[in-house]
Design an enzyme around this catalytic site. Structure first.
Site, PDB file in Angstrom:
ATOM      1  N   GLU A 189       0.795  -1.238   0.000  1.00  0.00           N
ATOM      2  CA  GLU A 189       0.000   0.000   0.000  1.00  0.00           C
ATOM      3  C   GLU A 189       0.829   1.290   0.000  1.00  0.00           C
ATOM      4  O   GLU A 189       0.552   2.231   0.733  1.00  0.00           O
ATOM      5  CB  GLU A 189      -0.956  -0.023   1.214  1.00  0.00           C
ATOM      6  CG  GLU A 189      -1.867  -1.232   1.236  1.00  0.00           C
ATOM      7  CD  GLU A 189      -2.816  -1.268   2.428  1.00  0.00           C
ATOM      8  OE1 GLU A 189      -2.813  -0.323   3.232  1.00  0.00           O
ATOM      9  OE2 GLU A 189      -3.570  -2.251   2.553  1.00  0.00           O
ATOM     10  N   ASN A 234       2.155  -5.005  -3.280  1.00  0.00           N
ATOM     11  CA  ASN A 234       0.772  -5.355  -2.952  1.00  0.00           C
ATOM     12  C   ASN A 234      -0.059  -4.104  -2.691  1.00  0.00           C
ATOM     13  O   ASN A 234       0.384  -3.197  -1.973  1.00  0.00           O
ATOM     14  CB  ASN A 234       0.773  -6.244  -1.687  1.00  0.00           C
ATOM     15  CG  ASN A 234      -0.532  -6.935  -1.425  1.00  0.00           C
ATOM     16  OD1 ASN A 234      -1.119  -7.533  -2.312  1.00  0.00           O
ATOM     17  ND2 ASN A 234      -1.005  -6.856  -0.196  1.00  0.00           N
ATOM     18  N   HIS A 274     -10.107  -6.662  -2.149  1.00  0.00           N
ATOM     19  CA  HIS A 274     -11.178  -6.599  -1.129  1.00  0.00           C
ATOM     20  C   HIS A 274     -12.396  -6.005  -1.836  1.00  0.00           C
ATOM     21  O   HIS A 274     -12.517  -4.784  -1.981  1.00  0.00           O
ATOM     22  CB  HIS A 274     -10.745  -5.725   0.066  1.00  0.00           C
ATOM     23  CG  HIS A 274      -9.679  -6.356   0.901  1.00  0.00           C
ATOM     24  ND1 HIS A 274      -9.873  -7.524   1.620  1.00  0.00           N
ATOM     25  CD2 HIS A 274      -8.403  -5.981   1.128  1.00  0.00           C
ATOM     26  CE1 HIS A 274      -8.757  -7.845   2.248  1.00  0.00           C
ATOM     27  NE2 HIS A 274      -7.845  -6.935   1.971  1.00  0.00           N
ATOM     28  N   GLU A 306      -5.736 -10.974  -1.300  1.00  0.00           N
ATOM     29  CA  GLU A 306      -6.553 -10.809  -0.086  1.00  0.00           C
ATOM     30  C   GLU A 306      -8.051 -10.797  -0.409  1.00  0.00           C
ATOM     31  O   GLU A 306      -8.828 -10.059   0.136  1.00  0.00           O
ATOM     32  CB  GLU A 306      -6.168  -9.507   0.638  1.00  0.00           C
ATOM     33  CG  GLU A 306      -4.688  -9.405   0.964  1.00  0.00           C
ATOM     34  CD  GLU A 306      -4.330  -8.156   1.725  1.00  0.00           C
ATOM     35  OE1 GLU A 306      -5.242  -7.491   2.266  1.00  0.00           O
ATOM     36  OE2 GLU A 306      -3.125  -7.823   1.802  1.00  0.00           O
ATOM     37  N   ASP A 308     -11.839 -11.043  -0.731  1.00  0.00           N
ATOM     38  CA  ASP A 308     -13.077 -11.312  -0.003  1.00  0.00           C
ATOM     39  C   ASP A 308     -14.141 -10.378  -0.588  1.00  0.00           C
ATOM     40  O   ASP A 308     -13.820  -9.462  -1.351  1.00  0.00           O
ATOM     41  CB  ASP A 308     -12.944 -11.144   1.520  1.00  0.00           C
ATOM     42  CG  ASP A 308     -12.292  -9.828   1.970  1.00  0.00           C
ATOM     43  OD1 ASP A 308     -11.774  -9.790   3.105  1.00  0.00           O
ATOM     44  OD2 ASP A 308     -12.302  -8.849   1.196  1.00  0.00           O
TER      45      ASP A 308
HETATM   46  C1  XIL Z   1      -5.719  -6.764   8.493  1.00  0.00           C
HETATM   47  C2  XIL Z   1      -6.008  -8.001   9.340  1.00  0.00           C
HETATM   48  O1  XIL Z   1      -6.953  -8.818   8.672  1.00  0.00           O
HETATM   49  C3  XIL Z   1      -6.526  -7.595  10.712  1.00  0.00           C
HETATM   50  O2  XIL Z   1      -6.693  -8.767  11.509  1.00  0.00           O
HETATM   51  C4  XIL Z   1      -5.546  -6.650  11.357  1.00  0.00           C
HETATM   52  O3  XIL Z   1      -6.071  -6.232  12.591  1.00  0.00           O
HETATM   53  C5  XIL Z   1      -5.285  -5.432  10.447  1.00  0.00           C
HETATM   54  O4  XIL Z   1      -4.814  -5.875   9.163  1.00  0.00           O
HETATM   55  N1  XIL Z   1      -4.874  -5.015   3.788  1.00  0.00           N
HETATM   56  C6  XIL Z   1      -3.778  -5.698   4.219  1.00  0.00           C
HETATM   57  C7  XIL Z   1      -3.873  -6.591   5.396  1.00  0.00           C
HETATM   58  O5  XIL Z   1      -2.742  -5.715   3.544  1.00  0.00           O
HETATM   59  O6  XIL Z   1      -2.647  -6.705   6.100  1.00  0.00           O
HETATM   60  C8  XIL Z   1      -4.967  -6.136   6.329  1.00  0.00           C
HETATM   61  O7  XIL Z   1      -5.129  -7.178   7.295  1.00  0.00           O
HETATM   62  C9  XIL Z   1      -6.268  -5.917   5.564  1.00  0.00           C
HETATM   63  C10 XIL Z   1      -6.092  -4.859   4.523  1.00  0.00           C
END
Ligand code: XIL
Length: 397
Positions: A189, A234, A274, A306, A308
């Site tokens: 990020e 990422n 996401h 990631e 979902d």
């Molecule tokens: C999130 C985790 O799922 C949580 O459990 C934690 O508290 C915060 O981080 N993008 C990312 C991940 O790259 O590392 C994040 O994960 C979600 C968003």
């Protein structure tokens, strides 16, 4: 993938045929309404109607990991140490379904760095040992991020010591796991055009301390520490046909072009993916495929890292929600896996029993969220079927 991935669950085809009967009428009515030009009252209804007309039929009972592996694709999920070691039923399902494990928290600074001069690998090592015991590939997440930094970071990391702190962290962590990681999210990020810094960079502590070059430095140190791991950049919000996502896609592409032009050892782009079930109509497959092709033309592979589908703003009705979520999975992965450079898909969690969205994006009606392939009872949902179908139809890598 090992045989342990074949599963003895009820035949999902039969399971979802019953769903079909239940929804048949709705689907026909829905399609009819759209066909007659009567626009649905709201986008959720439109999503439901579009989703309702799908079968989500799946052949056989192979796991997601096995279906993906049959096409040369890696499928896995993020997991928390506590969920894996305190819930044996969940752990068994994880091993059954997944071919890869990525620690949701255990390899972030907050978990690894009790102080500036200490590393604590105990938790992460337990996950690495679990993956090794169960023949799961491993992803590391994440060596450089602006979130999940320990409390001491802001007080003790300065412009004077930042480079040494960053280099030492990456050398120590990537070195500790050298040879065990299929890939690392090296930088997470770094791009956020809304913050209006040059080249769309996020105004993160790393940018403030080291300037843009922290990205190149991180990749070079990671490559030296673990020459066997694929190294990823990422990021999120790269998915939809919106002005914001388009701006971000362009800024990420420019970053990757600059890194490649300097022969920085970056090997792949990670799409966090996401997704939001409410935004499904803003997904433009052709646009996404053009972007992925531009990334691949840089010589890069692509991971969905990631995945979902949040249902925070979707209707309360579970059948409707599950259908919209499943359709979002199917449409996104169908488009993305059409790009041969996409070689891995990881969901950010496996079961609704444990999703970060329960805390991060809870529903106003207080109903449990349902963003992942398995429900809270570890049973496959239509989302599972959708992912299985896309893997089954994907081209061989
Ligand atoms: C999130 C985790 O799922 C949580 O459990 C934690 O508290 C915060 O981080 N993008 C990312 C991940 O790259 O590392 C994040 O994960 C979600 C968003």
């Amino acid at each position: 993938m090992t045989d342990s991935n074949s599963t003895s669950r009820p035949n999902k085809r039969l399971l979802y045929r019953r769903d079909l009967l239940r929804f048949g009428a709705g689907a026909i009515a829905g399609a009819g309404a759209v066909a007659l030009g009567r626009s649905p009252q709201n986008s959720s209804q439109a999503e439901t109607q579009l989703a309702d007309s799908r079968s989500f039929d799946v052949e056989g009972d192979r796991s997601l990991g096995a279906r993906a592996a049959a096409k040369g694709i890696l499928y896995g999920a993020a997991v928390r140490r506590s969920n894996l070691f305190e819930d044996t039923a969940f752990a068994a399902r994880f091993v059954q379904e997944c071919g890869m494990l990525v620690p949701e928290r255990a390899m972030k600074w907050q978990a690894l760095r009790p102080s500036l001069d200490k590393f604590d690998f105990e938790g992460a090592d337990q996950l690495v040992d679990f993956a090794t015991q169960h023949d799961l590939k491993l992803r590391g997440h994440t060596l450089v991020w602006h979130h999940s930094l320990p409390d001491w970071f802001a007080e003790q990391v300065t412009r004077q010591n930042a480079e040494q702190v960053l280099v030492n962290h990456i050398q120590t962590v990537a070195g500790h796991y050298a040879g065990k990681m299929q890939s690392w999210d090296v930088v997470n990020e770094a791009i956020q055009p809304k913050e209006e810094k040059p080249d769309g960079f996020r105004n993160s502590p790393w940018l403030q301390l080291l300037g843009q070059d922290y990205v190149e430095l991180a990749f070079r140190v990671a490559a030296e520490a673990d020459p066997d791991a694929m190294l990823l950049y990422n990021d999120y919000s790269l998915d939809y046909d919106t002005a914001e996502d388009e701006t971000k896609r362009n800024a990420v592409l420019r970053l990757l072009e600059r890194l490649k032009s300097r022969e920085v050892p970056v090997h792949a782009l990670g799409l966090q993916a996401h997704l939001d079930g409410q935004d499904s109509r803003q997904f433009n497959p052709a646009q996404m495929q053009r972007f992925l092709r531009e990334v691949a033309d840089l010589g890069l592979k692509i991971f969905v890292t990631e995945l979902d589908v949040e249902d925070q703003r979707l209707p309360a009705n579970i059948e409707q929600r599950d259908r919209i979520v499943a359709a979002a999975y199917e449409d996104y992965l169908t488009a993305v896996l059409a790009e041969p450079a996409v070689i891995a898909v990881l969901t950010w969690g496996l079961s609704d029993r444990y999703s970060w969205l329960s805390d991060y994006k809870p529903r106003d009606d207080g109903m449990p969220v349902r963003p992942l392939p398995l429900d809270a009872d570890l049973q496959p949902k239509l989302a599972w079927n959708a992912i299985a179908r896309v893997f089954d139809q994907a081209a061989q890598r």
